[in-house]
Design an enzyme around this catalytic site. Sequence first.
Site: not given
Ligand code: BGC
Length: 727
Positions: A267
């Site tokens: 993530d």
């Molecule tokens: C979130 C994810 C997301 C990623 C990319 C993160 O902060 O937890 O769910 O896919 O950002 O945008």
Amino acid sequence: MKSNKAIELLAKMTLEEKIDQLMQLATPFFKGASDNGKITGPMVHLKVDVKNVQNAGSVLGASGAENIISIQKKHLEENRLGIPLLFMSDVVHGYKTIFPIPLAIGCSWNIDLAEQSAKIAAKEAAVSGIHVTFAPMVDLVRDPRWGRVMESTGEDPFLNSMFAKAQVKGFQGKDLKTNLDHIAACVKHFAGYGAAEGGRDYNTVNMSDRELHENYLPPFKNAINAGVKMIMSSFNIVDGIPATANKYLMRNILREQWGFDGVIISDWGAVKELISHGVASNEREAALKALEAGTDIEMMTHCYTENLKNLVESGELDESLIDEAVIRILQLKDDLGLFENPYRGADIKREQKVVMSNSHRKAARELAAESCVLLKNEKNVLPLEPMQKIALIGPFVDSGDILGQWSWLGSTDDAVTIAAGLSKKVKKNEVLISKGSDITMITEDLKKQAVETAKLADVIVMAVGEHSSMSGEAGSRSNIQLPEAQLELLKAISTVGKPIVTVLFNGRPLDLHGVIEHSDALLEAWYPGTEGGNAIGDILFGDQNPSGKLTMSFPYSAGQIPVYYNHYNTGRPKGAPDAQVRYVSQYLDSPNDPLFPFGFGLSYTTFQYSNLKLSKNQITKTDKLIVSFNVKNTGSVSGKEIVQLYISDTVGEVVRPVKELKGFKKIELDSNEEQTIYFELSEVDLRYFHSNLAYKSDPGTFIVSVGSSSTEVIELSFQLIPTKEDQ
Ligand code: BGC
């Protein structure tokens, strides 16, 4: 199986080029980008140079065919081996045509419509140049304080698994190489993220391995069975180890046990966060731990690009681990057909026609109507009559903020407001509109105007809720009531003495104190998406009969959280025949039960369940058990009913949930129509994870319950008996 193309390319790549494939950067880093794309996390200073960007593997948050074609073109000119970029974005509940938030989609219990919504989102995204979506989010959720419950389909592992599969199928279709209207899916967040302590985002997760397997992992497994191409690891720890550095989760469960061969991405910033967690003392160690544990792509930090080369040269890291990760990424590019056609579906002209087409809006309207849950309808206030004089009051009357978080390119300007939706339905009279308050602020003037407006009407529709930023990522709340200003408004309006229909816009189950007592009817509309106002109009005026049912319990109060239907029994359950008055598991100041349980939702008609039969009262491993019963529409209008089937395992090796959903159907019955419903159960449905994680059943007594919610059921029992070989 890796393609020849991927293998050949890998052989030509330098170590530096390989390492940069593992890096994912946001749009602003790339030449040719016409905007900054979508930033969904903290931007930190990244130590990446021009060469790193030229060799990068993937881009985060870019959109638009022209933009993506331009970035890809520049990249191909500069990348030595001509390896195209992968474009990944959060297309969660729609690209530009926004569908209801996933929690609402869950409440439709309509797997086909959920699949269709993912298919439409994929089509819009693909023509705009995107290759991968960071969806579906399949985290099981039990704590409405956590803002991200809006991204999940709810509190049940079985239901979440069905939606996981449907969404993967909808996004990916059958073959990504030939079908350019589909994109690859990335199921997230692996794993246990929904159990953040206290509902505070990014917080510690603490649960047994058995609990993880029983409730949190099944939808991921189902997504993999459906062929999902990617998995995103979660921010949280699992048994003390952050998921991004968790070998057990990635190498053992995902790779070895489940045979997942796709790409694992961290993530946002999670590799570097291993330092803040306190399991790595610096970026070098963080890179080593994450890669060794199985994280292929590092999103938005530079630990890999800065350190992997040195780690290989010093002999601390085996280069083959880098090769494995790179080849998976190259394989995904090949699966998408990017080596033959690096622009894939991106098409500037077609984009104009496909994105937000009428048929897409129509599908969004249908799903929004099926996602609304009618929680209360006293004195049959609903449906409204077109001749009634209606006052529409509350901060959402004219608000386009009904798309919810993770609606990314969705524009609040394109959203049909509730005022617009209701105005199309009324005859003769205008809808009288008064805001009454902001989301969190009220003035005496605004309140007074609203009260005066209410006096002129036959019936009042209150449009209230949370601002969309009050849920979603980093959107945790400790008080989950409606904001004080709106409670005050509702109370003032209730003194007018007219029937009140409250429509709620929110991203989580709320504590409804101060709302329920002042509402004659209550419709949970969630964030219904682009066509929200139209869908709500359809429901309020009876053009659509409400058919949604909750997939996450509404607590009686926040003090009960977590409260969910599939909980375990205690040694001193409340309400047992021999229970004492005091020494039972209960609160002194609140009921144990939620205000509205899982599976609950009203309709403008009523359904009666009868004649429950089991084809046998004993089964063995090889038998099928047919469960049949009748459902009759006993009201005066046709309606859809979500028929639910639960089982209870009365004695297990470990304590079993009081009930577990094992089947459901959404059926439609005309007034007075009766249908016999059949479900088939077998020993496989009775299996569970034992203390040693063996997934098997135990002989014994099981109760089958069928009904219209997790609490309104009729039931019968049967035995699972051992076969001769078992004994
Ligand atoms: C979130 C994810 C997301 C990623 C990319 C993160 O902060 O937890 O769910 O896919 O950002 O945008």
